[in-house]
Design an enzyme around this catalytic site. Structure first.
Site, mmCIF file in Angstrom:
data_model
loop_
_atom_site.group_PDB
_atom_site.id
_atom_site.type_symbol
_atom_site.label_atom_id
_atom_site.label_comp_id
_atom_site.label_asym_id
_atom_site.label_seq_id
_atom_site.Cartn_x
_atom_site.Cartn_y
_atom_site.Cartn_z
ATOM 1 N N GLU A 1 36.516 -81.910 15.056
ATOM 2 C CA GLU A 1 37.440 -82.721 15.836
ATOM 3 C C GLU A 1 38.655 -83.115 15.006
ATOM 4 O O GLU A 1 38.582 -83.235 13.783
ATOM 5 C CB GLU A 1 36.749 -83.968 16.377
ATOM 6 N N CYS B 1 44.986 -86.404 11.977
ATOM 7 C CA CYS B 1 43.814 -86.662 11.135
ATOM 8 C C CYS B 1 42.921 -85.436 11.248
ATOM 9 O O CYS B 1 42.414 -85.133 12.333
ATOM 10 C CB CYS B 1 43.097 -87.916 11.616
ATOM 11 N N CYS C 1 29.106 -84.049 7.476
ATOM 12 C CA CYS C 1 29.344 -84.695 6.180
ATOM 13 C C CYS C 1 27.995 -85.079 5.584
ATOM 14 O O CYS C 1 27.064 -85.423 6.315
ATOM 15 C CB CYS C 1 30.215 -85.937 6.368
ATOM 16 N N CYS D 1 27.629 -92.519 4.902
ATOM 17 C CA CYS D 1 28.146 -93.878 5.119
ATOM 18 C C CYS D 1 27.653 -94.408 6.468
ATOM 19 O O CYS D 1 27.751 -93.719 7.483
ATOM 20 C CB CYS D 1 29.674 -93.878 5.078
ATOM 21 N N CYS E 1 29.842 -94.433 9.845
ATOM 22 C CA CYS E 1 30.530 -93.197 10.209
ATOM 23 C C CYS E 1 29.615 -92.264 10.997
ATOM 24 O O CYS E 1 28.511 -91.938 10.551
ATOM 25 C CB CYS E 1 31.028 -92.503 8.944
ATOM 26 N N CYS F 1 35.628 -91.236 13.560
ATOM 27 C CA CYS F 1 35.248 -89.931 13.017
ATOM 28 C C CYS F 1 33.858 -89.519 13.499
ATOM 29 O O CYS F 1 32.878 -90.241 13.325
ATOM 30 C CB CYS F 1 35.240 -89.982 11.491
#
Length: 343
Positions: free
Chosen positions: A90, A103, A110, A114, A117, A331
């Site tokens: 995205e 962005c 990932c 975190c 996120c 995100c």
């Protein structure tokens, strides 16, 4: 077959030379690409034999748009893109008076973990190549029909976990013959991979480095950011000071405010002490709420109080304007929703 977007100008020239073509053909192809031509047959100043050779060796990794979302105020566009291997990423375009900022994602998923996120919930699938990251910009430009002026590497993925591809991406978009986006209009956001920050400092780019800090002490940071178990705040700030000294560039510290977790006055005072004297700027972010956790964003009043304490202590501070909340612009949110729908 090779993604031609992974090639910089010199590499294209060298390929031409190695394949019995005139070197200047590389410049012609590069010019066509950044004029928005992604079909070799449309590159009319190339001989047919050269075009056929290119078609036999290269493809364009411009991702297919799966879905487009537009915020009610018209200032934010979110795109779900699909690559040839079926992976979904995205990108978000934010419209400002000074131009359009995109962005971009640097990885599919990932692995940093975190808590606030959504990108990291399914883990990391793979790195994106420099050309695939570039493809996000070219696809977004094509959909919107507008120029992109600024780039933020703050989408899915940790840019410094995909170091070589990200560096080459910066080189290509910065090229005067390419998108010609100045390095000062490029921001790289990292959760704090200390060795790569040190390495980045030695390269001496003119980009803006943004550090996702989100806590004023190690204990709090470890609870929300697993990377803090590997690198302490002391180590991180030492790397940041080294970066500032070598590049003479101001660092931005991103601080996502979570209600009742890291948003109290004493946290602001502690953060101010931590950053005192550094060439830096703090960007306060109302945390994006996602259904997979219980983290809630701080109230507008508490965010303002936090900001005032930092400013009173001499720390340059801004509160990020919230954009795209109505289209899940945090995100990884849309990608995860799309994949869950598919299941």
């Amino acid at each position: 077959m090779i993604n031609i977007l992974d090639f910089n100008l010199e590499e294209l020239k060298n390929w031409m030379k190695e394949n019995g073509e005139s070197v200047f053909r590389g410049k012609q192809v590069f010019d066509w690409i950044y004029k928005g031509i992604y079909n070799f047959d449309d590159m009319k100043n190339l001989p047919i034999s050269t075009r056929e050779k290119l078609k036999s060796n290269f493809y364009f990794s411009i991702p297919e748009m799966v879905k487009e979302y537009k915020s009610k105020d018209g200032d934010t566009y979110k795109f779900l893109f699909k690559y040839k291997d079926g992976n979904i990423i995205e990108s978000v375009v934010m419209k400002y008076k000074h131009g359009n900022s995109i962005c971009v994602s640097t990885q599919v998923g990932c692995r940093m973990g975190c808590k606030f996120c959504a990108s990291t919930l399914g883990g990391m699938v793979r790195n994106l190549t420099s050309g695939e990251i570039l493809g996000e910009i070219l696809a977004a430009k094509g959909e919107m029909g507008e120029k992109i002026s600024n780039i933020v590497m703050m989408g899915s993925g940790e840019p410094l976990d995909n170091f070589e591809n990200v560096l080459k991406f910066i080189e290509i978009v910065n090229s005067p013959n390419g998108l010609n986006i100045g390095q000062r209009h490029i921001t790289l956001s990292t959760c704090g991979v200390v060795p790569k920050i040190i390495e980045l400092a030695d390269i001496d780019l003119q980009i803006t480095l943004a550090i996702s800090l989100h806590a004023p002490n190690d204990e709090m940071r470890r609870n929300i950011m697993p990377v803090a178990n590997k690198y302490s705040i002391e180590e991180l700030l030492k790397a940041c000071i080294n970066y500032i000294e070598k590049t003479n560039r101001r660092i931005t510290f991103e601080y996502a405010l979570v209600k009742g977790v890291n948003d109290r006055g004493e946290h602001a005072e502690e953060l101010a002490r931590l950053l005192k004297g550094m060439l830096c700027h703090v960007n306060l972010i109302p945390v994006n709420e996602i259904k997979e956790n219980t983290l809630k964003k701080s109230s507008a009043e508490d965010i303002k109080k936090f900001s005032n304490i930092l400013i009173r202590n001499g720390i340059e501070t801004t509160i990020r304007r919230e954009m795209g909340a109505d289209i899940e612009a945090a995100c990884g949110q849309l990608r995860r929703s799309y994949l869950e729908e598919g299941k």
